[in-house]
Design a protein around this motif. Structure first.
Motif, mmCIF file in Angstrom:
data_model
loop_
_atom_site.group_PDB
_atom_site.id
_atom_site.type_symbol
_atom_site.label_atom_id
_atom_site.label_comp_id
_atom_site.label_asym_id
_atom_site.label_seq_id
_atom_site.Cartn_x
_atom_site.Cartn_y
_atom_site.Cartn_z
ATOM 1 N N SER A 1 6.071 4.146 -21.463
ATOM 2 C CA SER A 1 6.858 5.106 -22.247
ATOM 3 C C SER A 1 8.212 4.520 -22.626
ATOM 4 O O SER A 1 8.699 4.741 -23.739
ATOM 5 N N GLU B 1 5.165 11.563 -25.011
ATOM 6 C CA GLU B 1 4.510 12.059 -23.811
ATOM 7 C C GLU B 1 4.931 13.527 -23.631
ATOM 8 O O GLU B 1 6.092 13.868 -23.785
ATOM 9 N N GLU C 1 0.238 8.418 -24.412
ATOM 10 C CA GLU C 1 -0.748 9.084 -23.554
ATOM 11 C C GLU C 1 -1.257 10.410 -24.120
ATOM 12 O O GLU C 1 -1.101 11.465 -23.479
HETATM 13 MG MG MG Z 1 4.659 7.237 -19.615
#
Ligand code: MG
Ligand code: ADP
Length: 239
Positions: free
Chosen positions: A43, A84, A159
């Motif tokens: 991330s 995310e 994700e």
């Molecule tokens: Mg992440």
């Protein structure tokens, strides 16, 4: 042409070095995946490319340097991130979420909304529903539709499978694959390595801030070491 070129990217939070000299690229029309365990720095890498993290290193979008630009300016250059956790506006309706995502864009809102509803009929059925009351899968559909509403050149997804039922995950990956096939370059970050690699052209592995690989996704799918570390049992394996 390279849609995205990242060279020697570094992200740190105080003494924590989350991304270490990471280099990767996404060719025009490619679907590239970065797989890696929780906490690997995936991330942080994506947020840095989007301009949401302090970072050092070179980032080029379609041949132009963007590392000095703020996040909104990178969006104007054609970069779009589905973060995310989705980050939709929970109190707004589906339609309002799409309208807000379009502010300042040059695409035609009406036709973009029609495209979104054609892709996700479920969203059209719920267009006046408050976003917070959507299921996880529907929220992810909305987050993806928001990201697409400006017709990005590079779509980045953090994700997208997180917290979704397996059937919805499979649908989501199919749609990401279709969006890519229609011409949008994609950089996908996933813990769900097997599924992500199965739709990708190339893949990288991220481990404690360091990127490696960058080769053919199908070769990575067959990699013994990756199997043990990230894929778990194969679907047919005995327990
Ligand atoms: Mg992440
Ligand atoms: N805002 C933050 N402040 C301090 N440390 C952070 C922050 N965000 C992430 N980290 C740390 O950086 C590392 C990488 O995190 P992250 O990029 O979220 O990994 P991943 O997405 O692969 O799970 C982790 O050790 C995490 O605890």
């Amino acid at each position: 042409m390279k849609m995205l070129e990242v060279r020697d990217l570094n992200v740190r939070y105080g003494v924590v070095r989350a991304v270490l000299d990471a280099s990767l690229h996404v060719d025009e029309g490619e679907l590239v995946v970065v797989v890696g365990a929780n906490g690997a720095g995936k991330s942080s890498l994506l947020r840095a490319v989007a301009g949401l993290n302090k970072h050092r290193g070179d980032i080029e979008l379609a041949g132009s340097p963007v590392a000095h630009l703020r996040a909104e300016q990178r969006v104007k250059r054609g970069l779009s991130l589905v973060p995310e956790g989705r980050h939709i506006f929970g109190r707004m309706s589906v339609l309002e979420n799409l309208q807000v995502a379009h502010w300042g864009a040059t695409t035609d809102l009406g036709s973009e909304i029609s495209d979104a509803f054609a892709r996700f009929p479920r969203l059209e059925e719920r267009k006046h529903q408050t976003a917070a009351t959507l299921s996880g899968g529907e929220q992810q559909m909305l987050a993806l539709s928001r990201a697409l509403i400006r017709k990005p050149r590079l779509l980045m997804l953090d994700e997208p499978s997180m917290g979704l039922a397996p059937k919805i995950v499979a649908q989501m990956f199919e749609i990401i694959s279709e969006i890519n096939a229609a011409g949008t370059s994609v950089l996908l970050i996933e813990q769900n390595a097997r599924m992500a690699l199965s739709i990708a052209h190339r893949g990288y592995l991220m481990e404690t801030g360091t990127l490696s690989g960058g080769g053919d996704a199908r070769v990575m799918l067959d990699d013994e070491r990756l199997h043990e570390a990230y894929f778990g049992k194969s679907p047919g394996a005995a327990s």
